[in-house]
Design a protein around this motif. Sequence first.
Motif, PDB file in Angstrom:
ATOM      1  N   GLY A 195       3.919   8.412 -22.555  1.00  0.00           N
ATOM      2  CA  GLY A 195       3.366   8.171 -21.379  1.00  0.00           C
ATOM      3  C   GLY A 195       2.883   7.133 -20.743  1.00  0.00           C
ATOM      4  N   ARG A 196       2.388   6.965 -19.796  1.00  0.00           N
ATOM      5  CA  ARG A 196       1.549   6.133 -19.291  1.00  0.00           C
ATOM      6  C   ARG A 196       0.060   6.330 -18.852  1.00  0.00           C
ATOM      7  NH1 ARG A 196       1.407   5.559 -13.580  1.00  0.00           N
ATOM      8  NH2 ARG A 196       2.960   6.963 -12.692  1.00  0.00           N
ATOM      9  N   CYS A 197      -0.801   5.569 -18.876  1.00  0.00           N
ATOM     10  CA  CYS A 197      -2.183   5.699 -18.605  1.00  0.00           C
ATOM     11  C   CYS A 197      -2.478   5.232 -17.038  1.00  0.00           C
ATOM     12  CB  CYS A 197      -3.269   5.035 -19.430  1.00  0.00           C
ATOM     13  SG  CYS A 197      -5.093   5.222 -19.113  1.00  0.00           S
ATOM     14  N   ASP A 198      -2.940   6.485 -16.139  1.00  0.00           N
ATOM     15  CA  ASP A 198      -3.292   5.988 -14.614  1.00  0.00           C
ATOM     16  C   ASP A 198      -4.653   6.284 -14.435  1.00  0.00           C
ATOM     17  OD1 ASP A 198      -3.171   5.393 -12.323  1.00  0.00           O
ATOM     18  OD2 ASP A 198      -1.773   7.486 -11.524  1.00  0.00           O
ATOM     19  N   CYS A 199      -5.339   5.449 -14.433  1.00  0.00           N
ATOM     20  CA  CYS A 199      -6.963   5.713 -13.976  1.00  0.00           C
ATOM     21  C   CYS A 199      -7.541   6.860 -14.913  1.00  0.00           C
ATOM     22  CB  CYS A 199      -6.798   6.195 -12.587  1.00  0.00           C
ATOM     23  SG  CYS A 199      -8.724   5.850 -11.763  1.00  0.00           S
ATOM     24  N   GLY A 200      -7.310   6.603 -15.949  1.00  0.00           N
ATOM     25  CA  GLY A 200      -7.838   7.402 -17.366  1.00  0.00           C
ATOM     26  C   GLY A 200      -7.223   8.676 -17.665  1.00  0.00           C
ATOM     27  N   LYS A 201      -6.142   8.975 -17.073  1.00  0.00           N
ATOM     28  CA  LYS A 201      -5.388  10.287 -17.334  1.00  0.00           C
ATOM     29  C   LYS A 201      -3.941   9.962 -17.643  1.00  0.00           C
ATOM     30  CE  LYS A 201      -8.207  13.319 -14.104  1.00  0.00           C
ATOM     31  NZ  LYS A 201      -8.039  14.234 -12.924  1.00  0.00           N
ATOM     32  N   CYS A 202      -3.394  10.589 -18.374  1.00  0.00           N
ATOM     33  CA  CYS A 202      -1.987  10.256 -18.893  1.00  0.00           C
ATOM     34  C   CYS A 202      -1.226  11.031 -18.098  1.00  0.00           C
ATOM     35  CB  CYS A 202      -1.799  10.883 -20.289  1.00  0.00           C
ATOM     36  SG  CYS A 202      -2.552  10.227 -21.722  1.00  0.00           S
ATOM     37  N   VAL A 203       0.040  10.367 -17.433  1.00  0.00           N
ATOM     38  CA  VAL A 203       1.005  10.532 -16.870  1.00  0.00           C
ATOM     39  C   VAL A 203       2.291  10.734 -17.670  1.00  0.00           C
ATOM     40  CG1 VAL A 203       2.720  10.322 -14.961  1.00  0.00           C
ATOM     41  CG2 VAL A 203       0.412   9.704 -14.546  1.00  0.00           C
ATOM     42  N   CYS A 204       2.620  11.856 -18.384  1.00  0.00           N
ATOM     43  CA  CYS A 204       3.645  12.236 -19.483  1.00  0.00           C
ATOM     44  C   CYS A 204       5.038  11.854 -19.006  1.00  0.00           C
ATOM     45  CB  CYS A 204       3.329  13.419 -19.854  1.00  0.00           C
ATOM     46  SG  CYS A 204       1.675  13.801 -20.661  1.00  0.00           S
ATOM     47  N   GLU A 205       5.803  11.623 -19.887  1.00  0.00           N
ATOM     48  CA  GLU A 205       7.267  11.469 -19.798  1.00  0.00           C
ATOM     49  C   GLU A 205       7.668  12.875 -19.708  1.00  0.00           C
ATOM     50  OE1 GLU A 205       8.785   9.371 -22.935  1.00  0.00           O
ATOM     51  OE2 GLU A 205       7.765   6.969 -22.191  1.00  0.00           O
ATOM     52  N   PRO A 206       9.141  13.289 -19.035  1.00  0.00           N
ATOM     53  CA  PRO A 206       9.762  14.515 -19.199  1.00  0.00           C
ATOM     54  C   PRO A 206       9.622  14.793 -20.527  1.00  0.00           C
ATOM     55  CG  PRO A 206      10.735  12.976 -17.570  1.00  0.00           C
ATOM     56  CD  PRO A 206       9.713  12.021 -18.142  1.00  0.00           C
ATOM     57  N   GLY A 207       9.419  16.136 -20.968  1.00  0.00           N
ATOM     58  CA  GLY A 207       9.663  16.457 -22.214  1.00  0.00           C
ATOM     59  C   GLY A 207       8.386  16.728 -22.838  1.00  0.00           C
ATOM     60  N   TYR A 208       7.238  16.125 -22.275  1.00  0.00           N
ATOM     61  CA  TYR A 208       6.031  15.934 -23.197  1.00  0.00           C
ATOM     62  C   TYR A 208       5.101  16.525 -21.988  1.00  0.00           C
ATOM     63  CZ  TYR A 208       8.378  13.472 -26.672  1.00  0.00           C
ATOM     64  OH  TYR A 208       8.891  13.174 -27.875  1.00  0.00           O
ATOM     65  N   SER A 209       3.860  17.212 -22.616  1.00  0.00           N
ATOM     66  CA  SER A 209       2.794  17.575 -21.809  1.00  0.00           C
ATOM     67  C   SER A 209       1.739  17.456 -22.963  1.00  0.00           C
ATOM     68  CB  SER A 209       3.042  19.031 -21.525  1.00  0.00           C
ATOM     69  OG  SER A 209       2.973  19.925 -22.830  1.00  0.00           O
ATOM     70  N   GLY A 210       0.465  17.938 -22.071  1.00  0.00           N
ATOM     71  CA  GLY A 210      -1.021  17.695 -22.998  1.00  0.00           C
ATOM     72  C   GLY A 210      -1.812  16.614 -22.511  1.00  0.00           C
ATOM     73  N   ALA A 211      -2.926  16.573 -22.739  1.00  0.00           N
ATOM     74  CA  ALA A 211      -3.851  15.406 -22.584  1.00  0.00           C
ATOM     75  C   ALA A 211      -3.500  14.151 -22.821  1.00  0.00           C
ATOM     76  CB  ALA A 211      -5.241  16.056 -23.047  1.00  0.00           C
ATOM     77  N   ALA A 212      -2.983  13.943 -23.953  1.00  0.00           N
ATOM     78  CA  ALA A 212      -2.555  12.731 -24.588  1.00  0.00           C
ATOM     79  C   ALA A 212      -0.898  12.899 -24.717  1.00  0.00           C
ATOM     80  CB  ALA A 212      -3.209  12.584 -25.916  1.00  0.00           C
ATOM     81  N   CYS A 213      -0.293  13.509 -24.058  1.00  0.00           N
ATOM     82  CA  CYS A 213       1.336  13.647 -23.975  1.00  0.00           C
ATOM     83  C   CYS A 213       1.735  13.768 -25.568  1.00  0.00           C
ATOM     84  CB  CYS A 213       1.852  12.457 -23.591  1.00  0.00           C
ATOM     85  SG  CYS A 213       1.406  12.122 -21.849  1.00  0.00           S
ATOM     86  N   GLU A 214       0.714  14.787 -26.170  1.00  0.00           N
ATOM     87  CA  GLU A 214       1.082  14.968 -27.517  1.00  0.00           C
ATOM     88  C   GLU A 214       1.958  16.321 -27.731  1.00  0.00           C
ATOM     89  OE1 GLU A 214      -2.627  17.423 -26.688  1.00  0.00           O
ATOM     90  OE2 GLU A 214      -1.714  15.580 -26.153  1.00  0.00           O
ATOM     91  N   CYS A 215       2.129  16.958 -26.816  1.00  0.00           N
ATOM     92  CA  CYS A 215       3.007  18.275 -26.945  1.00  0.00           C
ATOM     93  C   CYS A 215       4.200  18.104 -26.375  1.00  0.00           C
ATOM     94  CB  CYS A 215       2.270  19.413 -26.249  1.00  0.00           C
ATOM     95  SG  CYS A 215       0.593  19.662 -26.808  1.00  0.00           S
ATOM     96  N   PRO A 216       5.400  18.216 -27.140  1.00  0.00           N
ATOM     97  CA  PRO A 216       6.595  18.108 -26.756  1.00  0.00           C
ATOM     98  C   PRO A 216       7.066  19.474 -26.307  1.00  0.00           C
ATOM     99  CG  PRO A 216       6.603  18.050 -29.437  1.00  0.00           C
ATOM    100  CD  PRO A 216       5.324  17.886 -28.641  1.00  0.00           C
ATOM    101  N   ASP A 217       7.953  19.628 -25.511  1.00  0.00           N
ATOM    102  CA  ASP A 217       8.396  20.877 -24.857  1.00  0.00           C
ATOM    103  C   ASP A 217       9.260  21.898 -25.521  1.00  0.00           C
ATOM    104  OD1 ASP A 217       6.789  20.313 -22.568  1.00  0.00           O
ATOM    105  OD2 ASP A 217       8.180  19.646 -21.386  1.00  0.00           O
ATOM    106  N   ALA A 218       9.756  20.984 -26.364  1.00  0.00           N
ATOM    107  CA  ALA A 218      10.813  21.841 -27.473  1.00  0.00           C
ATOM    108  C   ALA A 218      10.007  22.742 -28.337  1.00  0.00           C
ATOM    109  CB  ALA A 218      11.516  20.888 -27.951  1.00  0.00           C
ATOM    110  N   GLN A 219      10.894  23.754 -28.989  1.00  0.00           N
ATOM    111  CA  GLN A 219      10.590  24.685 -30.044  1.00  0.00           C
ATOM    112  C   GLN A 219      11.312  24.652 -31.250  1.00  0.00           C
ATOM    113  OE1 GLN A 219      10.585  28.325 -27.641  1.00  0.00           O
ATOM    114  NE2 GLN A 219       8.571  28.138 -26.740  1.00  0.00           N
TER     115      GLN A 219
END
Length: 787
Positions: free
Chosen positions: A581-605
Amino acid sequence: MGSWVAWTRSGERCALTLALAVLLHSTILRHSAALGSVGQCKPKSSCNECIRTPHCAWCSKVDFLQPGEGQSRRCGSVEALKGRGCTQDKIQSPREGMKLLKNQPINSGQKGDTVVQLRPQSLNLQLRLGVPLQFQVTFRRAEGYPIDLYYLMDLSYSMNDDLQNIKNLGQEILSALTSVTKSVRIGFGSFVDKVALPYVSTVRSKLKNPCPNRLTFCQPAFSFRNVLPLTNDAAEFQRRVSQQNISGNLDSPEAGFDAMMQAAVCQEEIGWRNVTRILVYTSDDTFHTAGDGKLAGIYLPSDGRCHLDAGEYKRSTDYDYPSVGHLSQILSSHNIQLIFAVTDKSVPSYRALSQLIPQSVVGELKEDSSNVVQLISDAYKSLSSTIYLESQGAPHGLDITYDSHCGGGRSLLGQQRGECTNITIDQEISFMVTVSSSACLSGQHKFFIKPQGFSEQLQVTVEMQCDCNCQDLQPRHEFCNGNGTLNCGVCSCDQGHQGRKCECVKEMDRPGGEAGGGGGSGGADLYASCRETNTSQLCSGRGDCVCGQCVCRGVDVRGTYCDCDDSTCNRDNNLICGGHGRCDCGKCVCEPGYSGAACECPDAQTECKGPDGKLCSGQGQCQCNRCQCKQGYYGQYCGYCRHCDPCLTHRECVKCHGTLKDSSDQNCSALCGETLVKRVPSVPGSLCRVEGFVFSTQEKDNAVHIQYAEAPNVIDTTTMIVGSSVSSIIFIGLILIIVYRILLELYDRREYQHFIRDQKNMKWKETQNPLFRDATTTTVNPMFNDS
């Protein structure tokens, strides 16, 4: 990469030059591209500082920056600057490069042409700070290259028999070297020691004849004498050498260092040509070195100059012996290769010395020097088969390394000097030279790369690319509102003005100060526009308030109040926004398929499904593609229970593996999951049982390890009874034997004590033995008068 030198000679030479130039050009491009792909630009606030950072470029476009951006945003990689709208003609990014100045092809000189063994001969390097540059150097030893050989002999008394043999070897030495080259010259010099105590006896008779006995005549001692300068006349060599007489001194070491120094620095007197130079040093003992002269009160260090007077070194008592380092430097700078021909007792000392003197070898000389011709021939072959390439005169801050490619798959990488051994005549070898600078060198600097023992060299001129040349320097430029000088897109404001475009009068010294003009706005009003609230810091503490606007510091800081920092987002695996993801003013904007405060969580299982296809074995939840197990369960798929009966939990898994012929079969994976199962001959400890098998479980490294074996057969009761009976009989018999032996030992001890007591009580009669008579002898001295 710069213009290449055009040659106006033959077409063949131009073609060779162009081929090498293309090779070097492509090498530079590949190397630079590789570095650029891995390098990271560190932004700087000025153009000069920017281009002195590897892989950085500067944009001099005047309207390049957005409101609130600091000047350091002009510094970045070329791709990043282009992506933000900077045009190529406004990007300052000096490129490292090279120009070939002289590149004559290698030539053996057999057709009368000049001998060329090293290529290229001169080039110019344009270096950027911290960015390495590579170029190739080729060497091929020419066949039949001329040789100058100077024979330097110890004439102390112990070399008397050697001198008789040397008198007849002039022609043989020339003949041996003629087999290698047609142009050979030979010279002769001799040495003994300094004419001073304690080296030489200063008694008048010994000064005239230093021989050990008076019946033998020796010439007076001397330090060094140039008997015969280099010549191709073997008869003259033999005649002049035959006129030499042996000399003598007191101590064992000789003045060999004095002699080698004078033979090297007295170029005209010795007659050295610009060819292969060989100095043959013969002695049967060791040498004096720097500091030994103090024994005779000689304390001035050797000055490394020629002091021959009528062919003799007559100032030996003025200067101390040279040091090893000084002698090594002189021999190397004069391209002299050294052959030590010494007797067996001195070989260890000279081998240690040879390690400190480049292009030198040691050969064992027979006591009478009868093998000197063969020794010189073998030593010359050894010298000519080893090539060392090194730099001389390189300025401080310049780092030079060599990759040696010696043919036959032999290579040495990252060496401080090039080195190739076992090289034959006419074998071409190459060296890849890497040059980099850790300091900005002003002006042009020259250094030389040369093979040891050869006069040819490559001259390298280095120029550093450390300063910007934006070609836009203009005072009172309109972009600066006529109040400053424009240079590289940046305004340098005149005194009393400030701002990116010098649009403000510098009228405030502190927040809340009185206005001094400038549009009627007071200092407090200007500073107030740089605060988000009345209690906020100026520009959030990340910038400077200039003309009522925040100019942010740092490439990642932006915003009206410098309130956005694109480097403060959460990290995962030490990557901002986990690299997803990219950092925008202190917050992560994650790529599709990722989530979490640091885009550390992939949506897959995919990582949560066990071998049975269930999510976390039904004992947990899948979060960030990892199982979060319920209390009491663990493992990648929550397949293990800490408080469950392991025998019940794993019995079906063991049963499945026990019925398979191959324990590695994957048919049991649905029952065993992540459990590691191993069949062993026997299982110690407390066991679990299941249909003909016993097994044990152990938790290790967050996994369950199972060892299982076939259950042991039932023990036969009859066999157990018979075995127990026999064992009991044997045991009782052993007990009886031990008791018997103890009783017997006690009885023997008691009887012995009785014997000792009776012996002490017995008394013997003390009478003289009638058979024993004392031996008595009486002697009368006839000279003794009793009266």
